[in-house]
Design a protein around this motif. Sequence first.
Motif, PDB file in Angstrom:
ATOM      1  N   ILE A 111       0.853  -1.182   0.000  1.00  0.00           N
ATOM      2  CA  ILE A 111       0.000   0.000   0.000  1.00  0.00           C
ATOM      3  C   ILE A 111       0.889   1.232   0.000  1.00  0.00           C
ATOM      4  O   ILE A 111       1.503   1.553   1.016  1.00  0.00           O
ATOM      5  CB  ILE A 111      -0.933   0.017   1.234  1.00  0.00           C
ATOM      6  CG1 ILE A 111      -1.758  -1.277   1.272  1.00  0.00           C
ATOM      7  CG2 ILE A 111      -1.831   1.248   1.214  1.00  0.00           C
ATOM      8  CD1 ILE A 111      -2.665  -1.396   2.490  1.00  0.00           C
ATOM      9  N   ILE A 161      -2.404  -1.456  -3.592  1.00  0.00           N
ATOM     10  CA  ILE A 161      -3.577  -0.582  -3.499  1.00  0.00           C
ATOM     11  C   ILE A 161      -3.056   0.841  -3.547  1.00  0.00           C
ATOM     12  O   ILE A 161      -2.371   1.283  -2.623  1.00  0.00           O
ATOM     13  CB  ILE A 161      -4.364  -0.812  -2.190  1.00  0.00           C
ATOM     14  CG1 ILE A 161      -4.729  -2.289  -2.037  1.00  0.00           C
ATOM     15  CG2 ILE A 161      -5.620   0.049  -2.177  1.00  0.00           C
ATOM     16  CD1 ILE A 161      -5.441  -2.599  -0.719  1.00  0.00           C
ATOM     17  N   THR A 166      -3.024   4.671  -3.138  1.00  0.00           N
ATOM     18  CA  THR A 166      -3.753   5.575  -2.252  1.00  0.00           C
ATOM     19  C   THR A 166      -3.158   6.969  -2.283  1.00  0.00           C
ATOM     20  O   THR A 166      -2.001   7.155  -2.669  1.00  0.00           O
ATOM     21  CB  THR A 166      -3.696   5.123  -0.779  1.00  0.00           C
ATOM     22  OG1 THR A 166      -2.389   5.445  -0.263  1.00  0.00           O
ATOM     23  CG2 THR A 166      -3.943   3.643  -0.612  1.00  0.00           C
ATOM     24  N   SER A 215      -8.068   4.835  -0.808  1.00  0.00           N
ATOM     25  CA  SER A 215      -7.797   4.192  -2.091  1.00  0.00           C
ATOM     26  C   SER A 215      -8.322   5.032  -3.234  1.00  0.00           C
ATOM     27  O   SER A 215      -9.468   5.476  -3.217  1.00  0.00           O
ATOM     28  CB  SER A 215      -8.449   2.808  -2.134  1.00  0.00           C
ATOM     29  OG  SER A 215      -8.487   2.324  -3.461  1.00  0.00           O
ATOM     30  N   GLN A 232      -8.077   3.659  -6.294  1.00  0.00           N
ATOM     31  CA  GLN A 232      -8.317   2.690  -7.360  1.00  0.00           C
ATOM     32  C   GLN A 232      -9.699   2.078  -7.185  1.00  0.00           C
ATOM     33  O   GLN A 232     -10.381   2.306  -6.202  1.00  0.00           O
ATOM     34  CB  GLN A 232      -7.227   1.632  -7.366  1.00  0.00           C
ATOM     35  CG  GLN A 232      -7.229   0.710  -6.168  1.00  0.00           C
ATOM     36  CD  GLN A 232      -6.088  -0.310  -6.253  1.00  0.00           C
ATOM     37  OE1 GLN A 232      -5.006  -0.001  -6.711  1.00  0.00           O
ATOM     38  NE2 GLN A 232      -6.357  -1.526  -5.815  1.00  0.00           N
ATOM     39  N   HIS A 236     -10.687  -3.808  -5.133  1.00  0.00           N
ATOM     40  CA  HIS A 236     -10.531  -4.202  -3.732  1.00  0.00           C
ATOM     41  C   HIS A 236     -11.140  -3.200  -2.759  1.00  0.00           C
ATOM     42  O   HIS A 236     -11.924  -3.574  -1.893  1.00  0.00           O
ATOM     43  CB  HIS A 236      -9.064  -4.427  -3.381  1.00  0.00           C
ATOM     44  CG  HIS A 236      -8.872  -5.006  -2.004  1.00  0.00           C
ATOM     45  ND1 HIS A 236      -9.268  -6.267  -1.691  1.00  0.00           N
ATOM     46  CD2 HIS A 236      -8.355  -4.489  -0.870  1.00  0.00           C
ATOM     47  CE1 HIS A 236      -9.001  -6.519  -0.421  1.00  0.00           C
ATOM     48  NE2 HIS A 236      -8.451  -5.461   0.101  1.00  0.00           N
ATOM     49  N   ARG A 270     -12.162   1.236  -2.382  1.00  0.00           N
ATOM     50  CA  ARG A 270     -12.203   2.553  -3.004  1.00  0.00           C
ATOM     51  C   ARG A 270     -12.630   3.540  -1.933  1.00  0.00           C
ATOM     52  O   ARG A 270     -13.588   3.299  -1.221  1.00  0.00           O
ATOM     53  CB  ARG A 270     -13.229   2.546  -4.150  1.00  0.00           C
ATOM     54  CG  ARG A 270     -13.091   3.718  -5.109  1.00  0.00           C
ATOM     55  CD  ARG A 270     -14.152   3.657  -6.189  1.00  0.00           C
ATOM     56  NE  ARG A 270     -13.814   4.517  -7.321  1.00  0.00           N
ATOM     57  CZ  ARG A 270     -14.666   4.883  -8.254  1.00  0.00           C
ATOM     58  NH1 ARG A 270     -15.919   4.460  -8.206  1.00  0.00           N
ATOM     59  NH2 ARG A 270     -14.296   5.670  -9.248  1.00  0.00           N
ATOM     60  N   ALA A 327     -10.380  -3.640   4.518  1.00  0.00           N
ATOM     61  CA  ALA A 327      -9.508  -3.523   3.349  1.00  0.00           C
ATOM     62  C   ALA A 327      -8.201  -4.289   3.541  1.00  0.00           C
ATOM     63  O   ALA A 327      -7.509  -4.590   2.576  1.00  0.00           O
ATOM     64  CB  ALA A 327      -9.231  -2.057   3.043  1.00  0.00           C
ATOM     65  N   LEU A 348      -6.426  -9.960  -3.398  1.00  0.00           N
ATOM     66  CA  LEU A 348      -7.007  -8.623  -3.501  1.00  0.00           C
ATOM     67  C   LEU A 348      -8.317  -8.656  -4.288  1.00  0.00           C
ATOM     68  O   LEU A 348      -8.400  -9.319  -5.312  1.00  0.00           O
ATOM     69  CB  LEU A 348      -6.004  -7.722  -4.238  1.00  0.00           C
ATOM     70  CG  LEU A 348      -5.714  -6.364  -3.640  1.00  0.00           C
ATOM     71  CD1 LEU A 348      -5.273  -6.470  -2.203  1.00  0.00           C
ATOM     72  CD2 LEU A 348      -4.662  -5.646  -4.453  1.00  0.00           C
ATOM     73  N   HIS A 349      -9.304  -7.914  -3.821  1.00  0.00           N
ATOM     74  CA  HIS A 349     -10.572  -7.656  -4.514  1.00  0.00           C
ATOM     75  C   HIS A 349     -11.511  -8.859  -4.512  1.00  0.00           C
ATOM     76  O   HIS A 349     -12.665  -8.734  -4.126  1.00  0.00           O
ATOM     77  CB  HIS A 349     -10.328  -7.196  -5.955  1.00  0.00           C
ATOM     78  CG  HIS A 349     -11.593  -6.766  -6.647  1.00  0.00           C
ATOM     79  ND1 HIS A 349     -12.265  -5.632  -6.283  1.00  0.00           N
ATOM     80  CD2 HIS A 349     -12.327  -7.326  -7.659  1.00  0.00           C
ATOM     81  CE1 HIS A 349     -13.340  -5.499  -7.056  1.00  0.00           C
ATOM     82  NE2 HIS A 349     -13.399  -6.508  -7.878  1.00  0.00           N
TER      83      HIS A 349
END
Lengths: 416, 416
Positions: free
Chosen positions: A202, A222, A224, A387, A389, A392, A394, A401, B391-392
């Motif tokens: 991250i 992820i 951010t 996030s 993106q 996963h 947002r 998360a 992820l996700h």
Amino acid sequence: MDINNYIRELCAAARRAAPSLASASTAKKNAALAAMAEGLTADCASILEANAADLAAAAGNGVPKTMLDRLRLDEGRIRGICDALRELCALADPIGSGERWVRPNGLCINCVCVPMGVVGMIYEARPNVTVDAAALCLKTGNAVVLRGGKEAIATNRALVASMKKSLAAVGIDPDVIALVERTEREGVSAMLTARGLLDVVIPRGGAGLIRTVVENARVPVIETGAGNCHLYVDESADLDMAVKVAINAKASRPSVCNAVETMLVHGAVAEQFLPAFARAAEAYHIELRGCPRTCAVLPEAVPAEESDWATEYNDYILAVRVVDTLDEAIAHINRYNTGHSEAIMTASRAAAARFQAEVDAAAVYVNASTRFTDGGEFGFGAEIGISTQKLHARGPMGLRALTTQKYLIEGDGQVR
Amino acid sequence: MDINNYIRELCAAARRAAPSLASASTAKKNAALAAMAEGLTADCASILEANAADLAAAAGNGVPKTMLDRLRLDEGRIRGICDALRELCALADPIGSGERWVRPNGLCINCVCVPMGVVGMIYEARPNVTVDAAALCLKTGNAVVLRGGKEAIATNRALVASMKKSLAAVGIDPDVIALVERTEREGVSAMLTARGLLDVVIPRGGAGLIRTVVENARVPVIETGAGNCHLYVDESADLDMAVKVAINAKASRPSVCNAVETMLVHGAVAEQFLPAFARAAEAYHIELRGCPRTCAVLPEAVPAEESDWATEYNDYILAVRVVDTLDEAIAHINRYNTGHSEAIMTASRAAAARFQAEVDAAAVYVNASTRFTDGGEFGFGAEIGISTQKLHARGPMGLRALTTQKYLIEGDGQVR
């Protein structure tokens, strides 16, 4: 030792320690958080001493004022960090929660929430992130490898040493929190390619860090914290409210990612709104960089260049552009924004609805400051980052998360 | 035209068409799915003709039997594809669902489920995936760019032409389904670097494709379909049940990702279990590649090489290794597996619990075949692929995996 090997050994040690934390009880993890809060309070003097050394070195190196603000700790801020640790104890532990169902063939499927494993954090010189990230990972059963900005290295050493002591005191392997003490730039790439050692990385930071990540990442990431946020003042806006919200969005804390960087103003209200805004902005010494039409109304504005529309200043600087339609505002935002937070000031329900539907971002506001994009402000109680993106997570990321799921299936010989 | 520009133009056209689909009603999307089912049924003859041409070319090029099986369509399989489209109509539309809450300061926060935008699919020569992926993306309001294996190009052209006709008939822009008709290898890299044009790329395929993706992706990806799955026969296993499940896991459909590739057998039962398994395996002509201890018990086994443990055969081949402990089995699996599906055959609750907790994979089975890792078998009704990442989405991905969220916040001048 080669920096790449150094990083891999650090990650491997965290990985070896991770399973014991993944299976730790909620009570044990909360005991660790409470011990960390006590420990940081007790170690306050030595932490502030380390921080003073970092601040002196940073000031000597000409580090900008907004970065010094992020780097600075004092007793009040340490108290705040410790309060956050105690609040984290009260939050529900997502690990182990799940759903169970039985299929017609008798298979029992249990979908459970499990830790990611080992989380890599790459961030700037913000010591509070060191503790926040370690604590959120601990609560979710994840080991963490922390790589903070080099300007904060002494502070981070002091913080991590204190936290490791507290972990050991409650019987958790201190290797679950690892600090990257060698801060050469190549360490970032080494983390981003540590496949099999880090389950997710991250990055928290500006456009430069995000670019490095996109180019180099071989592990899941992820993204951010890149916040090129906009506020659009529609023709129907309550202009007094718009001045108040725009000043707050820009100037209440310019160094953070949910601060506004560009203001768009509808042409029909530009001549009335811009001078009123400029008068209010004077108190904050906000530098305005305007399009030609803005500069025609505000002689004090500097002409904006193309690059200004794409810049996250993180400073008392605001780009300003006059647009003729809502469509033009939406198109500008969807071209330059980073998927973070966008706001419209309007009295028109139709304009608000179109703006919220068509602007592509994590958080889209009507008649409120973008500064509210924050886990605490949303009511999540804790936040590992915001996030930008779509995959996963947002927007503000809470404990969930940092987890994934696993299907546990039990049968008695079923075949397909 | 340069392949890179060709791909970018295709993605850009899908992107331009995407917003109209994102805001389409559930009724309209379901009407499109029903029309697609009708259209594919009506166009069955021309689709099978195209498929026959693909099959003839593939057979001429020496494509292996398991790949021909995946490529082949017949009336029954087309009927199955159309049934799946109609079943998809009945599934709830996740788009627009969400949660709404009001903060103490009066801010109203609405977290809604929204489409990703444009999804890129990269997959092998499996025509059913062309329709499945298009339909799942349509139901979730996403445009899709389909890049199937070159061996299926004629079939895919026929399928996509039919689906586009149906979209136009119900008033949806046919550009929301795009087929990459130029199948040179470089097109895959072009998709993986189409930042700003594709919101997510979902590769479905074996280890080679996943490696390409990891090395080249600059857009968010969901890795799917790499299945180096294991079945471990514990010392306490019901050995008759273990034979039945092992045969099913290997031989019921070896070409798919949830088939088992390596079998681990506890040393205490190897001499009893392995001959019984080998007898049952004869009917399927399964080639066994064994460790030295396996070969000592089964003279017909070929000696396994180190590379066998890491290979997803997708064929009637099984690697076999004798281990002395549960720990050794778990360590082997966590070293070589791809995070897909793993199974233990055991009568011991303690062994089952440790295996499920410690094996790191999307689906971990006790006393059942790994072949059940599938959206339909789990009860999700539809599946875009099986995620092997954390992820996700992890495991079988239903409609939700193709969506993201967006926070819509309404205020009346709130500042922070």
